[in-house]
Design a protein around this motif. Sequence first.
Motif, PDB file in Angstrom:
ATOM      1  N   GLY A  41       5.656  16.736  -1.993  1.00  0.00           N
ATOM      2  CA  GLY A  41       5.140  15.754  -2.941  1.00  0.00           C
ATOM      3  C   GLY A  41       6.219  15.029  -3.718  1.00  0.00           C
ATOM      4  O   GLY A  41       5.969  14.499  -4.791  1.00  0.00           O
ATOM      5  N   LYS A  42       7.419  14.960  -3.153  1.00  0.00           N
ATOM      6  CA  LYS A  42       8.551  14.356  -3.858  1.00  0.00           C
ATOM      7  C   LYS A  42       8.878  12.942  -3.395  1.00  0.00           C
ATOM      8  O   LYS A  42       9.787  12.324  -3.931  1.00  0.00           O
ATOM      9  CB  LYS A  42       9.811  15.224  -3.694  1.00  0.00           C
ATOM     10  CG  LYS A  42       9.677  16.616  -4.268  1.00  0.00           C
ATOM     11  CD  LYS A  42       9.539  16.572  -5.756  1.00  0.00           C
ATOM     12  CE  LYS A  42       9.546  17.967  -6.355  1.00  0.00           C
ATOM     13  NZ  LYS A  42       9.300  17.942  -7.780  1.00  0.00           N
ATOM     14  N   LEU A  43       8.154  12.423  -2.400  1.00  0.00           N
ATOM     15  CA  LEU A  43       8.404  11.062  -1.940  1.00  0.00           C
ATOM     16  C   LEU A  43       7.360  10.115  -2.507  1.00  0.00           C
ATOM     17  O   LEU A  43       6.177  10.447  -2.598  1.00  0.00           O
ATOM     18  CB  LEU A  43       8.369  10.962  -0.419  1.00  0.00           C
ATOM     19  CG  LEU A  43       9.573  11.463   0.358  1.00  0.00           C
ATOM     20  CD1 LEU A  43       9.429  11.093   1.832  1.00  0.00           C
ATOM     21  CD2 LEU A  43      10.877  10.941  -0.185  1.00  0.00           C
ATOM     22  N   VAL A  44       7.815   8.957  -2.890  1.00  0.00           N
ATOM     23  CA  VAL A  44       6.954   7.848  -3.302  1.00  0.00           C
ATOM     24  C   VAL A  44       7.245   6.746  -2.294  1.00  0.00           C
ATOM     25  O   VAL A  44       8.334   6.176  -2.289  1.00  0.00           O
ATOM     26  CB  VAL A  44       7.276   7.382  -4.740  1.00  0.00           C
ATOM     27  CG1 VAL A  44       6.443   6.173  -5.116  1.00  0.00           C
ATOM     28  CG2 VAL A  44       7.072   8.520  -5.735  1.00  0.00           C
ATOM     29  N   CYS A  45       6.291   6.484  -1.405  1.00  0.00           N
ATOM     30  CA  CYS A  45       6.517   5.528  -0.319  1.00  0.00           C
ATOM     31  C   CYS A  45       5.485   4.415  -0.364  1.00  0.00           C
ATOM     32  O   CYS A  45       4.299   4.663  -0.537  1.00  0.00           O
ATOM     33  CB  CYS A  45       6.456   6.220   1.033  1.00  0.00           C
ATOM     34  SG  CYS A  45       7.692   7.489   1.245  1.00  0.00           S
ATOM     35  N   LEU A  46       5.970   3.219  -0.168  1.00  0.00           N
ATOM     36  CA  LEU A  46       5.134   2.038  -0.210  1.00  0.00           C
ATOM     37  C   LEU A  46       5.413   1.226   1.040  1.00  0.00           C
ATOM     38  O   LEU A  46       6.570   1.103   1.462  1.00  0.00           O
ATOM     39  CB  LEU A  46       5.508   1.227  -1.455  1.00  0.00           C
ATOM     40  CG  LEU A  46       4.575   0.163  -1.932  1.00  0.00           C
ATOM     41  CD1 LEU A  46       3.279   0.785  -2.429  1.00  0.00           C
ATOM     42  CD2 LEU A  46       5.226  -0.614  -3.055  1.00  0.00           C
ATOM     43  N   GLY A  47       4.375   0.694   1.635  1.00  0.00           N
ATOM     44  CA  GLY A  47       4.532  -0.196   2.782  1.00  0.00           C
ATOM     45  C   GLY A  47       4.073  -1.591   2.410  1.00  0.00           C
ATOM     46  O   GLY A  47       3.132  -1.762   1.637  1.00  0.00           O
ATOM     47  N   ALA A  48       4.758  -2.586   2.958  1.00  0.00           N
ATOM     48  CA  ALA A  48       4.347  -3.986   2.818  1.00  0.00           C
ATOM     49  C   ALA A  48       3.744  -4.387   4.163  1.00  0.00           C
ATOM     50  O   ALA A  48       4.392  -4.232   5.200  1.00  0.00           O
ATOM     51  CB  ALA A  48       5.554  -4.860   2.478  1.00  0.00           C
ATOM     52  N   PHE A  49       2.521  -4.857   4.128  1.00  0.00           N
ATOM     53  CA  PHE A  49       1.779  -5.136   5.365  1.00  0.00           C
ATOM     54  C   PHE A  49       1.341  -6.591   5.442  1.00  0.00           C
ATOM     55  O   PHE A  49       0.878  -7.167   4.453  1.00  0.00           O
ATOM     56  CB  PHE A  49       0.521  -4.267   5.434  1.00  0.00           C
ATOM     57  CG  PHE A  49       0.806  -2.806   5.623  1.00  0.00           C
ATOM     58  CD1 PHE A  49       0.846  -2.258   6.895  1.00  0.00           C
ATOM     59  CD2 PHE A  49       1.038  -1.980   4.534  1.00  0.00           C
ATOM     60  CE1 PHE A  49       1.100  -0.908   7.081  1.00  0.00           C
ATOM     61  CE2 PHE A  49       1.302  -0.626   4.702  1.00  0.00           C
ATOM     62  CZ  PHE A  49       1.337  -0.092   5.980  1.00  0.00           C
ATOM     63  N   ASP A  50       1.472  -7.148   6.633  1.00  0.00           N
ATOM     64  CA  ASP A  50       0.877  -8.432   6.968  1.00  0.00           C
ATOM     65  C   ASP A  50      -0.255  -8.080   7.928  1.00  0.00           C
ATOM     66  O   ASP A  50      -0.016  -7.822   9.108  1.00  0.00           O
ATOM     67  CB  ASP A  50       1.908  -9.336   7.625  1.00  0.00           C
ATOM     68  CG  ASP A  50       1.357 -10.718   7.955  1.00  0.00           C
ATOM     69  OD1 ASP A  50       0.139 -10.948   7.747  1.00  0.00           O
ATOM     70  OD2 ASP A  50       2.122 -11.565   8.427  1.00  0.00           O
ATOM     71  N   GLY A  51      -1.458  -7.976   7.394  1.00  0.00           N
ATOM     72  CA  GLY A  51      -2.572  -7.449   8.183  1.00  0.00           C
ATOM     73  C   GLY A  51      -2.310  -5.978   8.443  1.00  0.00           C
ATOM     74  O   GLY A  51      -2.095  -5.203   7.525  1.00  0.00           O
TER      75      GLY A  51
ATOM     76  N   ARG B  29       0.835  -1.197   0.000  1.00  0.00           N
ATOM     77  CA  ARG B  29       0.000   0.000   0.000  1.00  0.00           C
ATOM     78  C   ARG B  29       0.872   1.251   0.000  1.00  0.00           C
ATOM     79  O   ARG B  29       1.904   1.299   0.682  1.00  0.00           O
ATOM     80  CB  ARG B  29      -0.872   0.054   1.257  1.00  0.00           C
ATOM     81  CG  ARG B  29      -1.838  -1.073   1.403  1.00  0.00           C
ATOM     82  CD  ARG B  29      -2.884  -0.829   2.482  1.00  0.00           C
ATOM     83  NE  ARG B  29      -2.388  -0.636   3.813  1.00  0.00           N
ATOM     84  CZ  ARG B  29      -2.517  -1.518   4.811  1.00  0.00           C
ATOM     85  NH1 ARG B  29      -3.105  -2.674   4.608  1.00  0.00           N
ATOM     86  NH2 ARG B  29      -2.060  -1.246   6.013  1.00  0.00           N
ATOM     87  N   GLU B  30       0.408   2.277  -0.721  1.00  0.00           N
ATOM     88  CA  GLU B  30       1.069   3.569  -0.654  1.00  0.00           C
ATOM     89  C   GLU B  30       0.865   4.120   0.757  1.00  0.00           C
ATOM     90  O   GLU B  30      -0.221   4.006   1.317  1.00  0.00           O
ATOM     91  CB  GLU B  30       0.486   4.531  -1.689  1.00  0.00           C
ATOM     92  CG  GLU B  30       1.189   5.873  -1.703  1.00  0.00           C
ATOM     93  CD  GLU B  30       0.715   6.808  -2.814  1.00  0.00           C
ATOM     94  OE1 GLU B  30       1.367   7.843  -2.994  1.00  0.00           O
ATOM     95  OE2 GLU B  30      -0.297   6.509  -3.485  1.00  0.00           O
ATOM     96  N   ILE B  31       1.917   4.709   1.297  1.00  0.00           N
ATOM     97  CA  ILE B  31       1.833   5.239   2.654  1.00  0.00           C
ATOM     98  C   ILE B  31       2.430   6.637   2.702  1.00  0.00           C
ATOM     99  O   ILE B  31       3.238   7.008   1.861  1.00  0.00           O
ATOM    100  CB  ILE B  31       2.574   4.344   3.679  1.00  0.00           C
ATOM    101  CG1 ILE B  31       4.063   4.203   3.326  1.00  0.00           C
ATOM    102  CG2 ILE B  31       1.901   2.996   3.819  1.00  0.00           C
ATOM    103  CD1 ILE B  31       4.892   3.491   4.381  1.00  0.00           C
ATOM    104  N   GLY B  32       1.999   7.385   3.701  1.00  0.00           N
ATOM    105  CA  GLY B  32       2.686   8.609   4.074  1.00  0.00           C
ATOM    106  C   GLY B  32       3.777   8.202   5.046  1.00  0.00           C
ATOM    107  O   GLY B  32       3.521   7.513   6.036  1.00  0.00           O
ATOM    108  N   LEU B  33       4.989   8.580   4.765  1.00  0.00           N
ATOM    109  CA  LEU B  33       6.115   8.112   5.569  1.00  0.00           C
ATOM    110  C   LEU B  33       5.976   8.500   7.031  1.00  0.00           C
ATOM    111  O   LEU B  33       6.158   7.680   7.920  1.00  0.00           O
ATOM    112  CB  LEU B  33       7.417   8.669   4.990  1.00  0.00           C
ATOM    113  CG  LEU B  33       8.694   8.150   5.615  1.00  0.00           C
ATOM    114  CD1 LEU B  33       8.778   6.644   5.499  1.00  0.00           C
ATOM    115  CD2 LEU B  33       9.889   8.796   4.968  1.00  0.00           C
ATOM    116  N   PHE B  34       5.624   9.753   7.306  1.00  0.00           N
ATOM    117  CA  PHE B  34       5.599  10.188   8.694  1.00  0.00           C
ATOM    118  C   PHE B  34       4.437   9.612   9.481  1.00  0.00           C
ATOM    119  O   PHE B  34       4.440   9.660  10.690  1.00  0.00           O
ATOM    120  CB  PHE B  34       5.680  11.710   8.784  1.00  0.00           C
ATOM    121  CG  PHE B  34       7.110  12.150   8.636  1.00  0.00           C
ATOM    122  CD1 PHE B  34       7.941  12.206   9.736  1.00  0.00           C
ATOM    123  CD2 PHE B  34       7.631  12.433   7.394  1.00  0.00           C
ATOM    124  CE1 PHE B  34       9.274  12.557   9.601  1.00  0.00           C
ATOM    125  CE2 PHE B  34       8.963  12.790   7.255  1.00  0.00           C
ATOM    126  CZ  PHE B  34       9.785  12.851   8.361  1.00  0.00           C
ATOM    127  N   GLY B  35       3.475   9.019   8.822  1.00  0.00           N
ATOM    128  CA  GLY B  35       2.428   8.318   9.548  1.00  0.00           C
ATOM    129  C   GLY B  35       2.857   6.924   9.971  1.00  0.00           C
ATOM    130  O   GLY B  35       2.154   6.252  10.714  1.00  0.00           O
TER     131      GLY B  35
END
Length: 150
Positions: free
Chosen positions: A50-60, A5-11
């Motif tokens: 708006g210069k970061l492209v961040c993705l998180g990998a989640f298990d649940g 999922r796309e994420i906001g890094l600071f969140g």
Amino acid sequence: MIEMREIGLFGHLEFMESMFVDHWLALGSFPDLAPLKPDFGTIMALEDGGKLVCLGAFDGDELVGYSINVMTNWLHSVDVLMCQNMVMWLDVGYRVGMNGVRLIRETERLARSKGCGVFLCGAKSDTVMFELLPKLKYEVHETVYARVLA
């Protein structure tokens, strides 16, 4: 199966802290010169711009990996928007099957959706990623060498 999922890094930084340490211990260079101390001020400015492209990998709900990238016009050609991977990590227990490939491919998809025409991704020569990228049709663009100047 993990979800990308796309994420906001600071969140999500508080959930990344232990992974940052694992990542740095596994791949960090020059530990005496450059101890783990992320430049959160610059990272926040990039995200706010708006210069970061961040993705998180989640298990649940658990964050188990990330891909953090900077998006900017390519200095070689102002007409090309590029995305350069800064850090990519997947917890060791999740490096099975196609999870790593999925993290790379989803990062590419997200960068493409934001208008990027080029994705740059580095890998250290003694890693699985170094062996994987050519299989995913990545080509050598440059070779980066480092030398401590102290």
